[in-house]
Structure formats: C-alpha cells, structure tokens
Design an enzyme around this catalytic site. Structure first.
Site, PDB file in Angstrom:
ATOM      1  N   CYS A 258       2.948  -5.910   9.938  1.00  0.00           N
ATOM      2  CA  CYS A 258       3.994  -5.411  10.826  1.00  0.00           C
ATOM      3  C   CYS A 258       4.048  -6.311  12.055  1.00  0.00           C
ATOM      4  O   CYS A 258       3.019  -6.793  12.521  1.00  0.00           O
ATOM      5  CB  CYS A 258       3.689  -3.980  11.256  1.00  0.00           C
ATOM      6  SG  CYS A 258       4.985  -3.235  12.272  1.00  0.00           S
TER       7      CYS A 258
ATOM      8  N   CYS B 229      -2.442   7.893   8.563  1.00  0.00           N
ATOM      9  CA  CYS B 229      -1.419   7.188   9.342  1.00  0.00           C
ATOM     10  C   CYS B 229      -2.024   6.104  10.207  1.00  0.00           C
ATOM     11  O   CYS B 229      -2.980   6.334  10.937  1.00  0.00           O
ATOM     12  CB  CYS B 229      -0.707   8.155  10.264  1.00  0.00           C
ATOM     13  SG  CYS B 229       0.782   8.796   9.558  1.00  0.00           S
TER      14      CYS B 229
ATOM     15  N   CYS C 230      -2.531   1.022  16.345  1.00  0.00           N
ATOM     16  CA  CYS C 230      -2.240   1.005  14.904  1.00  0.00           C
ATOM     17  C   CYS C 230      -2.920  -0.194  14.250  1.00  0.00           C
ATOM     18  O   CYS C 230      -2.772  -1.328  14.696  1.00  0.00           O
ATOM     19  CB  CYS C 230      -0.734   0.933  14.689  1.00  0.00           C
ATOM     20  SG  CYS C 230      -0.250   0.823  12.962  1.00  0.00           S
TER      21      CYS C 230
ATOM     22  N   CYS D  47       1.775  -2.347  17.794  1.00  0.00           N
ATOM     23  CA  CYS D  47       1.412  -1.128  18.538  1.00  0.00           C
ATOM     24  C   CYS D  47      -0.115  -1.125  18.688  1.00  0.00           C
ATOM     25  O   CYS D  47      -0.846  -1.396  17.725  1.00  0.00           O
ATOM     26  CB  CYS D  47       1.897   0.116  17.802  1.00  0.00           C
ATOM     27  SG  CYS D  47       3.699   0.143  17.595  1.00  0.00           S
TER      28      CYS D  47
ATOM     29  N   CYS E  73       3.895   8.436   0.522  1.00  0.00           N
ATOM     30  CA  CYS E  73       4.074   7.629   1.732  1.00  0.00           C
ATOM     31  C   CYS E  73       4.147   6.166   1.311  1.00  0.00           C
ATOM     32  O   CYS E  73       3.229   5.664   0.661  1.00  0.00           O
ATOM     33  CB  CYS E  73       2.882   7.873   2.660  1.00  0.00           C
ATOM     34  SG  CYS E  73       2.847   6.820   4.112  1.00  0.00           S
TER      35      CYS E  73
ATOM     36  N   GLU F 247       0.843  -1.197   0.000  1.00  0.00           N
ATOM     37  CA  GLU F 247       0.000   0.000   0.000  1.00  0.00           C
ATOM     38  C   GLU F 247       0.877   1.246   0.000  1.00  0.00           C
ATOM     39  O   GLU F 247       1.828   1.354   0.778  1.00  0.00           O
ATOM     40  CB  GLU F 247      -0.900   0.018   1.239  1.00  0.00           C
ATOM     41  CG  GLU F 247      -1.828  -1.179   1.283  1.00  0.00           C
ATOM     42  CD  GLU F 247      -3.039  -0.956   2.189  1.00  0.00           C
ATOM     43  OE1 GLU F 247      -3.400   0.198   2.450  1.00  0.00           O
ATOM     44  OE2 GLU F 247      -3.614  -1.973   2.627  1.00  0.00           O
TER      45      GLU F 247
HETATM   46  N1  SAH Z   1       6.575   1.539  11.991  1.00  0.00           N
HETATM   47  C1  SAH Z   1       6.894   2.901  11.703  1.00  0.00           C
HETATM   48  C2  SAH Z   1       6.173   3.498  10.516  1.00  0.00           C
HETATM   49  C3  SAH Z   1       4.671   3.234  10.366  1.00  0.00           C
HETATM   50  S1  SAH Z   1       3.539   4.080  11.413  1.00  0.00           S
HETATM   51  C4  SAH Z   1       6.685   3.742  12.923  1.00  0.00           C
HETATM   52  O1  SAH Z   1       6.162   3.221  13.920  1.00  0.00           O
HETATM   53  O2  SAH Z   1       7.052   4.892  12.933  1.00  0.00           O
HETATM   54  C5  SAH Z   1       3.525   5.740  10.908  1.00  0.00           C
HETATM   55  C6  SAH Z   1       2.982   6.664  11.986  1.00  0.00           C
HETATM   56  O3  SAH Z   1       1.575   6.476  12.175  1.00  0.00           O
HETATM   57  C7  SAH Z   1       3.610   6.432  13.346  1.00  0.00           C
HETATM   58  O4  SAH Z   1       4.066   7.643  13.864  1.00  0.00           O
HETATM   59  C8  SAH Z   1       2.450   5.889  14.188  1.00  0.00           C
HETATM   60  O5  SAH Z   1       2.615   6.242  15.539  1.00  0.00           O
HETATM   61  C9  SAH Z   1       1.276   6.545  13.550  1.00  0.00           C
HETATM   62  N2  SAH Z   1       0.010   5.861  13.804  1.00  0.00           N
HETATM   63  C10 SAH Z   1      -0.198   4.539  13.906  1.00  0.00           C
HETATM   64  N3  SAH Z   1      -1.495   4.283  14.122  1.00  0.00           N
HETATM   65  C11 SAH Z   1      -2.136   5.476  14.151  1.00  0.00           C
HETATM   66  C12 SAH Z   1      -3.503   5.877  14.301  1.00  0.00           C
HETATM   67  N4  SAH Z   1      -4.465   4.984  14.471  1.00  0.00           N
HETATM   68  N5  SAH Z   1      -3.786   7.187  14.277  1.00  0.00           N
HETATM   69  C13 SAH Z   1      -2.813   8.095  14.083  1.00  0.00           C
HETATM   70  N6  SAH Z   1      -1.520   7.786  13.907  1.00  0.00           N
HETATM   71  C14 SAH Z   1      -1.179   6.480  13.942  1.00  0.00           C
END
Ligand code: SAH
Length: 360
Positions: free
Chosen positions: A115, A340, A122, A119, A108, A95
C-alpha cells in the site's frame, strides 16, 4: 512469424465481464452458460461444461483459464478465521481472509500488493506500494475463500469487505470492475448491500464513486479526529483534510436506512482521550455515520499500543452519550496475523494447515 494468439497465455476468466467474454462467441448466451458453470457450479475444467459444444470448449482453452489462482499457504486461527496466501502469475502474493460468523460470514479481500499510504499504525503501510491487483485477482480471492469454506452457492451467505491489503480507491478501475463481475446476476449475484469498501479517504475517488451505477457500502478509516492528529497518523490527510472528507461524505448517496461507517483505531495515549471521543462524535453526528472502534492490533513492528478495556469502554460511552452508534470491533484471527492492518506477507512463523485438504 508465429501467430501471437497461439502463444500468449490464456486470460484469467475472473478478469472478464460477461460482455467481454461474449466477444467472439457465436451466441451471447454462451457467456452466461460459462458464468453459471464457474460461479454457480464451481467448475474448473472447461471440458466439464458439457452444455457447451465440444469445439467451443477446446477453442476456449486457448482464450480463458477458468481455474482460480493457486493457494500457496493457508493458516487457520483458533477462532476459525482462515488466511490465504494466493500465488499470482508474476510471483507476487495476494492475501485474503475468511471470517466465520454464523449467518454473517465475511470474506476480506486485498486490492493491492502492499500500500502506498503509509498509515503509521498499519503493517501493510510498512511494505510500501507493490502493485495494483487486477479485477480478476480480486474476484479470484472471493472465489477461493468461498469454495474452501463450502458456502452453499447462494450469495446471501457471506459479505465481502475490501479491508485487506491496499487502498481500494487507489486502484479504482480494477476494483469497480471486480464489483461489477461479483454483482453479475449470472455469476455470484452479490448485492452491493453485502459489499463494503473501506478507504483511508481519497476524496476525488469518493466523489467519483458517488456517480457509479453500482455503489457498495462505504467505510472510512478515520482514526485521527483532528487534522493535527490525522496528519501525523495518516499522511493522506495532508492532501485531503477532514473537512474535505466530510464534505464528500455529505454528498455521498445513501439508500434508506443505509449509513456510512467510520472506522477508528484506538491507540493508547494517542487517539483514546475524552477530547478525541468528543471530536469524533462531532464528525459522526455531522454525517449521521455509525462508528466502529477498533482497538489496535499490536505488533512488535508498531510503536503504538492498544488501550486497556476500561479506556475502550469509556471512549464508546462518550460517543453513545452524544447519540452516536458506536461498536467495538472484536479482533479476529490475530494469532495468524489475519486481523485488520496485520497483513504483511508474513508466513514463516505461523501455524499452517494441511493444503492437501484444500479442494480448490
Ligand atoms: N486502505 C483501506 C483498507 C485497508 S485497512 C483503509 O484504510 O480503509 C482496513 C482497516 O484496518 C482500516 O480501517 C484500518 O484503519 C485498520 N487498521 C490498520 N492497521 C490496523 C491495526 N494495526 N490494528 C487495527 N486496525 C488496523
């Protein structure tokens, strides 16, 4: 027995550095000609690269495929953000998202399918780990978004962020190789100052990257400002707690006026208190980082909620009062699950745009 070189599928052009491509070519400038044809002139048929001898063009056909991976779905948000589902050779999907913003367009890209880091806020984390993307699959995402959005073939017209699916530093070698290909002056010639790698904080890989010849901008997804909170929200913190992360960031080489970005997702009643803001301010000040506050992009599949605007503004105010540069990141493309943390192989219920118009 058959010669395997005749039957194996040609390699993806986007997976090859110019040095790798030049192996077996009669003259080293042939690889440069190929890079220019594909990355600058967007040619996707070897026969159209007429400055290469005809015999070479036909022998190259069995060796490399210069077509980017096909796009199976493309979604367009009301704000012009476009999300691409890209078909990979093994049936998986990558994606990528294009975010228009005047002179600061952003592409992006994903570094993995799914992954491993889980987290809690996410959606990609809920998929678990699929597989690493190859360097070519990462480069290909950039090429697809670039060509579809008709950016003049000048590198200065867009930035690249590694903020799609996956943890880029978990796929270290392929990501670094992709950066090298994107940076190649005969190709896209992307300056590292226009590329941002976002990581959940893999400390050994941050240290390793610090010694690379090519170092992109670094963004750290922090979200918990104390170990207690971060352990719960981002399990990677149990392996690399905040003090270790801060230590690695202190040692990370920065150019003049360059700063590390801390990304901090605001979760109502979880990461949005005054104490959280003070803890975050201390961390940011200790490494002179700037802070991007990201109000949660909500989903029915997440237990967390987005704080209201007054809470977000108050949180930003506390950081600013402490002298920290803090920005609120506006959510883009959330109506097509392009924002994000929202990438989750989701497509059936999205407004789709006609692929017939796609010239890739
Ligand atoms: N694994 C990497 C890159 C992918 S996430 C990382 O963790 O940085 C990209 C960004 O999206 C990260 O800053 C993460 O904290 C944010 N993110 C993840 N889930 C989100 C959500 N539900 N709402 C807003 N930001 C989110």
């Amino acid at each position: 027995m058959d010669d395997p070189s005749e039957t194996s599928a040609p390699a993806s052009f986007f997976d090859l550095s110019r040095a790798e491509l030049s192996v077996g070519l009669d003259r080293s400038f042939r690889a440069t000609q190929l890079f220019e044809a594909v990355y600058r002139h967007w040619i996707d048929d070897l026969d159209l690269i007429t400055n290469l001898p005809r015999a070479l063009r036909s022998s190259l056909k069995s060796r490399v495929d210069i077509r980017p991976s096909p796009v199976t779905r493309r979604f367009e948000a009301e704000d012009g953000t476009r999300r691409y589902l890209i078909q990979l050779a093994d049936g998986e999907l990558a994606e990528a998202v294009f975010i228009p913003d005047g002179a600061r367009n952003t592409i992006c890209v994903s570094s993995q399918v799914g992954c491993a880091l889980a987290c809690q806020f996410c959606l990609t984390g809920q998929l678990g780990f699929g597989r690493h993307l190859t360097a070519g699959e990462i480069v290909s995402q950039v090429i697809i978004a670039q060509r579809d959005n008709v950016i003049p073939d000048l590198p200065d017209h867009f930035n690249i962020v590694l903020m799609g699916m996956g943890e880029p530093l978990h796929n270290y070698d392929n990501v670094m190789k992709a950066l090298g290909i994107l940076h190649d002056p005969a190709g896209l010639n992307m300056s590292m100052s226009r590329i941002t790698l976002s990581t959940a904080g893999l400390v050994p890989e941050i240290a390793r990257m610090a010694a690379e010849p090519l170092i992109p901008n670094l963004a750290i997804s922090l979200t918990g400002a104390t170990d207690e909170k971060r352990d719960r929200l981002m399990p990677i913190n149990r392996t690399y707690p905040i003090a270790d992360l801060v230590g690695a960031l202190r040692r990370f080489p920065l150019k003049r006026r360059q700063r590390i970005t801390l990304e901090y997702v605001l979760l109502a009643d979880t990461t949005d208190s005054g104490d959280d803001a003070l803890a975050l301010a201390r961390i940011a000040s200790s490494i002179d980082a700037k802070v991007n506050l990201i109000p949660l992009n909500e989903s029915p599949d997440l237990v967390f909620k987005r704080p209201n605007e007054a809470v977000v503004a108050r949180f930003q105010g506390i950081l600013r009062q402490r002298g920290v540069d803090a920005f609120i990141r506006r959510s883009r493309g959330d109506d097509i699950s392009a924002a994000c943390g929202q990438l989750k192989k989701k497509w059936a219920d999205q407004p789709e745009i006609d692929l017939g118009a796609l010239r890739l």
